[in-house]
Scaffold this motif. Sequence first.
Motif, PDB file in Angstrom:
ATOM      1  N   ARG A 168       0.827  -1.225   0.000  1.00  0.00           N
ATOM      2  CA  ARG A 168       0.000   0.000   0.000  1.00  0.00           C
ATOM      3  C   ARG A 168       0.851   1.260   0.000  1.00  0.00           C
ATOM      4  O   ARG A 168       0.317   2.362   0.029  1.00  0.00           O
ATOM      5  CB  ARG A 168      -0.919  -0.008   1.234  1.00  0.00           C
ATOM      6  CG  ARG A 168      -1.828  -1.228   1.313  1.00  0.00           C
ATOM      7  CD  ARG A 168      -2.909  -1.066   2.344  1.00  0.00           C
ATOM      8  NE  ARG A 168      -2.409  -0.876   3.686  1.00  0.00           N
ATOM      9  CZ  ARG A 168      -3.192  -0.683   4.749  1.00  0.00           C
ATOM     10  NH1 ARG A 168      -4.510  -0.627   4.584  1.00  0.00           N
ATOM     11  NH2 ARG A 168      -2.676  -0.543   5.944  1.00  0.00           N
ATOM     12  N   THR A 169       2.165   1.087  -0.033  1.00  0.00           N
ATOM     13  CA  THR A 169       3.077   2.235  -0.014  1.00  0.00           C
ATOM     14  C   THR A 169       3.436   2.636  -1.434  1.00  0.00           C
ATOM     15  O   THR A 169       4.178   1.943  -2.115  1.00  0.00           O
ATOM     16  CB  THR A 169       4.361   1.881   0.766  1.00  0.00           C
ATOM     17  OG1 THR A 169       4.010   1.364   2.055  1.00  0.00           O
ATOM     18  CG2 THR A 169       5.240   3.102   0.928  1.00  0.00           C
ATOM     19  N   PHE A 170       2.870   3.735  -1.876  1.00  0.00           N
ATOM     20  CA  PHE A 170       3.076   4.241  -3.236  1.00  0.00           C
ATOM     21  C   PHE A 170       2.852   3.134  -4.279  1.00  0.00           C
ATOM     22  O   PHE A 170       3.765   2.794  -5.051  1.00  0.00           O
ATOM     23  CB  PHE A 170       4.477   4.840  -3.391  1.00  0.00           C
ATOM     24  CG  PHE A 170       4.736   6.015  -2.508  1.00  0.00           C
ATOM     25  CD1 PHE A 170       3.887   7.123  -2.523  1.00  0.00           C
ATOM     26  CD2 PHE A 170       5.829   6.038  -1.639  1.00  0.00           C
ATOM     27  CE1 PHE A 170       4.119   8.220  -1.703  1.00  0.00           C
ATOM     28  CE2 PHE A 170       6.073   7.134  -0.810  1.00  0.00           C
ATOM     29  CZ  PHE A 170       5.213   8.220  -0.843  1.00  0.00           C
ATOM     30  N   GLY A 204       2.666   5.512   8.454  1.00  0.00           N
ATOM     31  CA  GLY A 204       3.145   6.837   8.081  1.00  0.00           C
ATOM     32  C   GLY A 204       4.639   6.777   7.855  1.00  0.00           C
ATOM     33  O   GLY A 204       5.170   7.402   6.926  1.00  0.00           O
ATOM     34  N   TYR A 207       5.819   5.617   4.302  1.00  0.00           N
ATOM     35  CA  TYR A 207       5.942   6.613   3.232  1.00  0.00           C
ATOM     36  C   TYR A 207       7.235   7.417   3.387  1.00  0.00           C
ATOM     37  O   TYR A 207       7.900   7.729   2.395  1.00  0.00           O
ATOM     38  CB  TYR A 207       4.733   7.551   3.242  1.00  0.00           C
ATOM     39  CG  TYR A 207       3.447   6.849   2.886  1.00  0.00           C
ATOM     40  CD1 TYR A 207       3.119   6.578   1.560  1.00  0.00           C
ATOM     41  CD2 TYR A 207       2.576   6.432   3.882  1.00  0.00           C
ATOM     42  CE1 TYR A 207       1.950   5.912   1.241  1.00  0.00           C
ATOM     43  CE2 TYR A 207       1.399   5.762   3.572  1.00  0.00           C
ATOM     44  CZ  TYR A 207       1.087   5.508   2.250  1.00  0.00           C
ATOM     45  OH  TYR A 207      -0.063   4.836   1.933  1.00  0.00           O
ATOM     46  N   GLU A 281      -2.019  13.781   8.759  1.00  0.00           N
ATOM     47  CA  GLU A 281      -1.269  13.086   7.714  1.00  0.00           C
ATOM     48  C   GLU A 281      -0.013  13.867   7.330  1.00  0.00           C
ATOM     49  O   GLU A 281       1.044  13.272   7.080  1.00  0.00           O
ATOM     50  CB  GLU A 281      -2.145  12.871   6.483  1.00  0.00           C
ATOM     51  CG  GLU A 281      -1.445  12.124   5.354  1.00  0.00           C
ATOM     52  CD  GLU A 281      -2.344  11.933   4.148  1.00  0.00           C
ATOM     53  OE1 GLU A 281      -3.149  10.976   4.149  1.00  0.00           O
ATOM     54  OE2 GLU A 281      -2.257  12.755   3.210  1.00  0.00           O
ATOM     55  N   CYS A 285       3.369  11.793   7.905  1.00  0.00           N
ATOM     56  CA  CYS A 285       4.045  11.391   6.665  1.00  0.00           C
ATOM     57  C   CYS A 285       5.000  12.461   6.156  1.00  0.00           C
ATOM     58  O   CYS A 285       5.626  12.286   5.110  1.00  0.00           O
ATOM     59  CB  CYS A 285       3.013  11.076   5.573  1.00  0.00           C
ATOM     60  SG  CYS A 285       1.883   9.745   6.009  1.00  0.00           S
ATOM     61  N   LYS A 289       2.775  11.974   1.408  1.00  0.00           N
ATOM     62  CA  LYS A 289       1.553  11.495   0.764  1.00  0.00           C
ATOM     63  C   LYS A 289       0.725  12.620   0.173  1.00  0.00           C
ATOM     64  O   LYS A 289      -0.212  12.371  -0.588  1.00  0.00           O
ATOM     65  CB  LYS A 289       0.671  10.739   1.774  1.00  0.00           C
ATOM     66  CG  LYS A 289       0.966   9.270   1.914  1.00  0.00           C
ATOM     67  CD  LYS A 289      -0.080   8.601   2.785  1.00  0.00           C
ATOM     68  CE  LYS A 289      -1.405   8.445   2.032  1.00  0.00           C
ATOM     69  NZ  LYS A 289      -2.425   7.760   2.862  1.00  0.00           N
ATOM     70  N   SER A 290       1.051  13.858   0.515  1.00  0.00           N
ATOM     71  CA  SER A 290       0.174  14.972   0.181  1.00  0.00           C
ATOM     72  C   SER A 290       0.697  15.872  -0.926  1.00  0.00           C
ATOM     73  O   SER A 290      -0.082  16.349  -1.758  1.00  0.00           O
ATOM     74  CB  SER A 290      -0.065  15.819   1.440  1.00  0.00           C
ATOM     75  OG  SER A 290      -0.462  15.018   2.528  1.00  0.00           O
ATOM     76  N   SER A 293       6.391  15.009  -5.266  1.00  0.00           N
ATOM     77  CA  SER A 293       7.663  14.561  -4.679  1.00  0.00           C
ATOM     78  C   SER A 293       8.697  15.672  -4.552  1.00  0.00           C
ATOM     79  O   SER A 293       9.328  15.823  -3.498  1.00  0.00           O
ATOM     80  CB  SER A 293       8.230  13.388  -5.486  1.00  0.00           C
ATOM     81  OG  SER A 293       8.549  13.779  -6.807  1.00  0.00           O
ATOM     82  N   THR A 296       7.780  18.034  -1.781  1.00  0.00           N
ATOM     83  CA  THR A 296       8.035  17.385  -0.492  1.00  0.00           C
ATOM     84  C   THR A 296       9.515  17.423  -0.148  1.00  0.00           C
ATOM     85  O   THR A 296       9.910  17.771   0.979  1.00  0.00           O
ATOM     86  CB  THR A 296       7.564  15.917  -0.520  1.00  0.00           C
ATOM     87  OG1 THR A 296       6.164  15.870  -0.786  1.00  0.00           O
ATOM     88  CG2 THR A 296       7.841  15.224   0.804  1.00  0.00           C
ATOM     89  N   HIS A 344      -2.256  18.634  -3.922  1.00  0.00           N
ATOM     90  CA  HIS A 344      -1.986  17.713  -5.030  1.00  0.00           C
ATOM     91  C   HIS A 344      -1.398  18.427  -6.256  1.00  0.00           C
ATOM     92  O   HIS A 344      -0.739  17.801  -7.084  1.00  0.00           O
ATOM     93  CB  HIS A 344      -3.261  16.970  -5.427  1.00  0.00           C
ATOM     94  CG  HIS A 344      -3.718  16.006  -4.381  1.00  0.00           C
ATOM     95  ND1 HIS A 344      -4.974  15.430  -4.372  1.00  0.00           N
ATOM     96  CD2 HIS A 344      -3.084  15.502  -3.287  1.00  0.00           C
ATOM     97  CE1 HIS A 344      -5.085  14.627  -3.319  1.00  0.00           C
ATOM     98  NE2 HIS A 344      -3.957  14.669  -2.656  1.00  0.00           N
TER      99      HIS A 344
END
Length: 398
Positions: A168-170, A204, A207, A281, A285, A289-290, A293, A296, A344
């Motif tokens: 479920r990770t990426f 968390g 990620y 989140e 994380c 996740k938000s 890349s 982030t 996003h």
Amino acid sequence: MHGAQSKRDLAMELQAQLPILRPSIHTRRANLTVKFQDLYGFTVEGNVDDVNVLNEVREKVRQQGRVWWALEASKGANWYLQPQISSLSEGIVLKSSLKFSALANAMTLKKLIRKGIPPVLRPKVWFSLSGAAKKKSTVPESYYNDLTKAVEGKVTPATRQIDHDLPRTFPGHPWLDTPQGHAALQRVLVGYSFRDSDVGYCQGLNYVAALLLLVMKTEEDAFWMLAVLLENVLVNDCYTNNLSGCHVEQRVFKDLLSKKCPRIAAHLEALEFDVSLVATEWFLCLFAKSLPSETTLRVWDVLFYEGAKVLFHAALAIFKMKEEDLLLAHQVGDVINIIQRTTHHLFDPDELLTVAFNKIGFMTTNTISKQRKKQEPEVMKELDERLRRLNSLREDDR
């Protein structure tokens, strides 16, 4: 004659309708969805304007790279890895023997890091400035390999949860979502769960560790970056069983929002919107996740040099950027949609960080630490009451 007139009238009527039937070029571009991979292999979905922003960001990255290389040429290779420089990020008081050139280098470095570390230099710069290299140097060279071999095959609640979270990770990532990627991520997470049994594993972290693997290139370096992050950079108890540290951060953030963005805070309170619905989140994380890349990682560039205060800067900036839209929101769902659409599509890191550092106001690590100490007693009281209620329900069920 009547037929010709009717055709002409029909043509004129159709012509009049064209602006309605045929969207503008800008509208068509905005609605055209494009998919492609970014520098770190993530599939990006956006419109043509988003693609143009990403192309501009790539050019900025190239320009910033040239600045770093020019400084290496003038100041010497790896000038940013000098011990004096890294000590500033750890909050050590400057000694009188520290030369002015070192202080100038530190000021230059802070500005450079806020503008972004070139991807090719990130592993080396992060590893030194974060304290990960120093932490690794305190144990035998074989520490990580010995650790992973010693815990291989052992089963604990943490390892079971890690195995559950791997796919479920990426999902869909060309390396992370492969047997090799899953195995590397598992070794890093399981290894750390045994290194620090108080943290073990918290959802968390998968990620965070995954993104560290993509940047650092090697498992061992990613492991030490995760270690310094949890043990030195972030607040204590952020990932322990009761997440007390995370609850404290949420309270501090809510308090900062009311001080830095009072109109937004008042409006959200009137809507009975709890900022932790979106911010939990972000803090667990670290925006992995938000945000896209590169955005982030630009936040992480500052995180590993200036500390966890940048998480508050970034979180406040997201709300500040959409202040007018948020003030027009009438429902909780509207607020969530505005925030998620914003995060996003924040493909330009400078858009976020300019607001974070220029429009939020000055915040120091010391100020945030005082806020944490102020909030901790109330958080622990609430968690204790919650635990007592839970234990009482369990007794009643027997």
